[in-house]
Enzyme design. Structure first.
Site, PDB file in Angstrom:
ATOM      1  N   SER A 146       0.812  -1.229   0.000  1.00  0.00           N
ATOM      2  CA  SER A 146       0.000   0.000   0.000  1.00  0.00           C
ATOM      3  C   SER A 146       0.840   1.271   0.000  1.00  0.00           C
ATOM      4  O   SER A 146       0.405   2.306   0.509  1.00  0.00           O
ATOM      5  CB  SER A 146      -0.957   0.029   1.203  1.00  0.00           C
ATOM      6  OG  SER A 146      -1.745  -1.132   1.213  1.00  0.00           O
ATOM      7  N   ARG A 147       2.033   1.177  -0.564  1.00  0.00           N
ATOM      8  CA  ARG A 147       2.949   2.334  -0.666  1.00  0.00           C
ATOM      9  C   ARG A 147       3.352   2.885   0.704  1.00  0.00           C
ATOM     10  O   ARG A 147       3.766   4.040   0.826  1.00  0.00           O
ATOM     11  CB  ARG A 147       2.322   3.470  -1.507  1.00  0.00           C
ATOM     12  CG  ARG A 147       1.892   3.039  -2.915  1.00  0.00           C
ATOM     13  CD  ARG A 147       3.094   2.640  -3.757  1.00  0.00           C
ATOM     14  NE  ARG A 147       2.751   2.395  -5.143  1.00  0.00           N
ATOM     15  CZ  ARG A 147       2.615   1.176  -5.687  1.00  0.00           C
ATOM     16  NH1 ARG A 147       2.802   0.087  -4.960  1.00  0.00           N
ATOM     17  NH2 ARG A 147       2.324   1.045  -6.970  1.00  0.00           N
TER      18      ARG A 147
END
Ligand SMILES: Cc1cc2nc3c(=O)[nH]c(=O)nc-3n(C[C@H](O)[C@H](O)[C@H](O)COP(=O)(O)O)c2cc1C
Length: 214
Positions: free
Chosen positions: A192-193
């Protein structure tokens, strides 16, 4: 839009190679050695290739890929032509950055610091270890200068091959630089970065360690 462009745009792969935790050593070189070895052991292509960015006298940055060739205790060593574009930049502005990307581990490593030329002895020793063709090439190529046509280069190769039929000495304009870091950032891709970023920054006489937002 071309298929592959569409695919790239819609590729939302996550990084999932584990986290970077519990490794806040005293200095960055231990972790660098660990990451470097893991990149090498994983057999990915060109684990020692990095992007070197330099800045010229008019503050214009430029970058190119080089090979990391040696590691001193706290310095990173690469070899090139001292008269090249990068060599001229470094003559006037010793600040440079090195960037490694190790996709096999989802890792990026940023290094910022100041370069110095290595000693003649060290450059000689590395130059000696190179294949004859590369040694002759170092004489023949006026790296970064305009080349009117390929033949000019090929002729210079022949010229220097006959000038040095046996031993090829190191050209005075060719040798190593060592970069001493003042900042090293270890970036570990996470889902999710929400990546891990651990920064080592040299201040006064010690390394300060902190995290940054991804
Ligand atoms: C994988 C790879 C490794 C390279 N390694 C070196 C190197 O170790 N030394 C070097 O001078 N150029 C190396 N080059 C060429 C440089 O990227 C660059 O073209 C050259 O040094 C001239 O750069 P400059 O005109 O900015 O000085 C390499 C290129 C690639 C793609």
């Amino acid at each position: 839009m071309e298929d592959f462009l569409e695919q790239i745009k819609n590729d939302h792969r996550d990084f999932d190679h584990g986290k970077l935790e519990g490794f806040f050593g005293e200095e960055p070189f231990t972790l660098f050695n660990k990451w470097y070895k893991e990149a090498f052991d994983s057999k990915q292509l060109e684990p020692n290739a990095f992007v070197l960015a330099t800045v010229d006298i008019q503050n214009r940055p430029s970058s190119r890929i080089l090979y990391l060739k040696e590691l001193f205790e706290d310095e990173f060593v690469f070899y090139t032509n001292y008269n090249s574009h990068k060599g001229q930049d470094l003559e006037l502005n010793k600040n440079a950055s090195m960037l490694f990307f190790w996709p096999g581990q989802g890792r990026q490593l940023r290094i910022e610091g100041v370069v110095q030329k290595v000693s003649d002895d060290i450059s000689d020793a590395y130059f000696d270890s190179r294949p004859r063709g590369s040694k002759v090439g170092a004489w023949a190529s006026n790296q970064s200068e305009i080349l009117e046509e390929r033949d000019v280069l090929e002729n210079r190769v022949e010229e220097f091959a006959s000038k040095f039929p046996n031993e090829v000495p190191r050209p005075p304009h060719w040798g190593g630089y060592k970069l001493k870091p003042r900042l090293v950032e270890f970036w570990q891709g996470r889902p999710s970065r929400l990546h891990d970023r651990i920064i080592f920054e040299f201040e006064n006489d010690g390394w300060k360690v902190y995290r940054k937002n991804p």
